[in-house]
Enzyme design. Structure first.
Site, PDB file in Angstrom:
ATOM      1  N   ASP A 219     -10.137 -35.007  40.857  1.00 35.86           N
ATOM      2  CA  ASP A 219      -8.707 -34.868  40.592  1.00 35.86           C
ATOM      3  C   ASP A 219      -8.328 -33.401  40.787  1.00 35.86           C
ATOM      4  O   ASP A 219      -9.165 -32.513  40.580  1.00 35.86           O
ATOM      5  CB  ASP A 219      -8.384 -35.293  39.161  1.00 35.86           C
ATOM      6  CG  ASP A 219      -8.476 -36.795  38.947  1.00 35.86           C
ATOM      7  OD1 ASP A 219      -8.309 -37.554  39.917  1.00 35.86           O
ATOM      8  OD2 ASP A 219      -8.702 -37.210  37.799  1.00 35.86           O
TER       9      ASP A 219
ATOM     10  N   ASP B 224      -4.399 -41.761  43.028  1.00 35.56           N
ATOM     11  CA  ASP B 224      -3.616 -42.050  41.819  1.00 35.56           C
ATOM     12  C   ASP B 224      -2.118 -42.125  42.136  1.00 35.56           C
ATOM     13  O   ASP B 224      -1.395 -42.937  41.554  1.00 35.56           O
ATOM     14  CB  ASP B 224      -3.851 -40.984  40.750  1.00 35.56           C
ATOM     15  CG  ASP B 224      -5.293 -40.913  40.283  1.00 35.56           C
ATOM     16  OD1 ASP B 224      -6.003 -41.927  40.377  1.00 35.56           O
ATOM     17  OD2 ASP B 224      -5.710 -39.829  39.839  1.00 35.56           O
TER      18      ASP B 224
END
Length: 168
Positions: A116, A132
């Site tokens: 991430d 995401d």
């Protein structure tokens, strides 16, 4: 032939997700990140060993199993969606969810964590990635579509019971 466009779209979206993660590893790992707007937004490397919002940390087996179930269900549902212009938004949302699930699935299988790197410091929002974004965008679109665009009869393809017409 009818699934080739969807397959190509999923492939391109997954490649984009994976490429951005490679860039994050190369340029952000072992750094303080790159600030774009001080105290608001920056790119910041994080290894997420859980699911969305960092839930279910170190539950790789469950997350892999859950993803396989989701992908199987999406495949089944996608095949049932009628090939009409009205259903195109539903198909696009399914493709986005599929690509997002595969993008993060690849990370979990390869390295037991998801890379991430987008971080909104201002609201301390959980760090996230391109996959995401696909899933979140599709989920929001689905909610809007179901509430404002589609009608109950649009979902008869799912095998629900059709309303019986009564003779007066």
């Amino acid at each position: 032939m009818k699934y080739i466009k969807a397959g190509i779209a999923v492939l391109l979206l997954v490649l984009l997700d994976q490429w951005t993660k490679v860039l994050a590893v190369r340029h952000l790992m072992n750094t303080d990140g790159i600030t774009f707007i001080p105290k608001v937004f920056r790119l910041y490397y994080l290894e997420n060993r859980g699911s969305a919002f960092g839930l279910m940390q170190n539950q790789k087996v469950f997350l892999v199993f859950f993803t396989v179930i989701i992908l199987a269900a999406l495949t089944f549902l996608y095949r049932k969606i009628p090939d009409t212009g009205r259903m195109m938004p539903l198909k696009i949302a399914a493709v986005l969810i599929y690509a997002g699930a595969i993008g993060n699935f690849i990370d979990r299988i390869r390295q037991s964590y998801v890379v991430d790197f987008f971080y909104f410091e201002l609201i301390d929002f959980p760090v996230f990635n391109v996959a995401d974004i696909y899933v979140t965008t599709a989920a929001i679109a689905l909610i809007i579509l179901v509430i404002f665009y589609y009608k109950d009869e649009d979902f008869e393809f799912l095998g629900g019971k059709k309303a019986k017409k009564t003779k007066a």
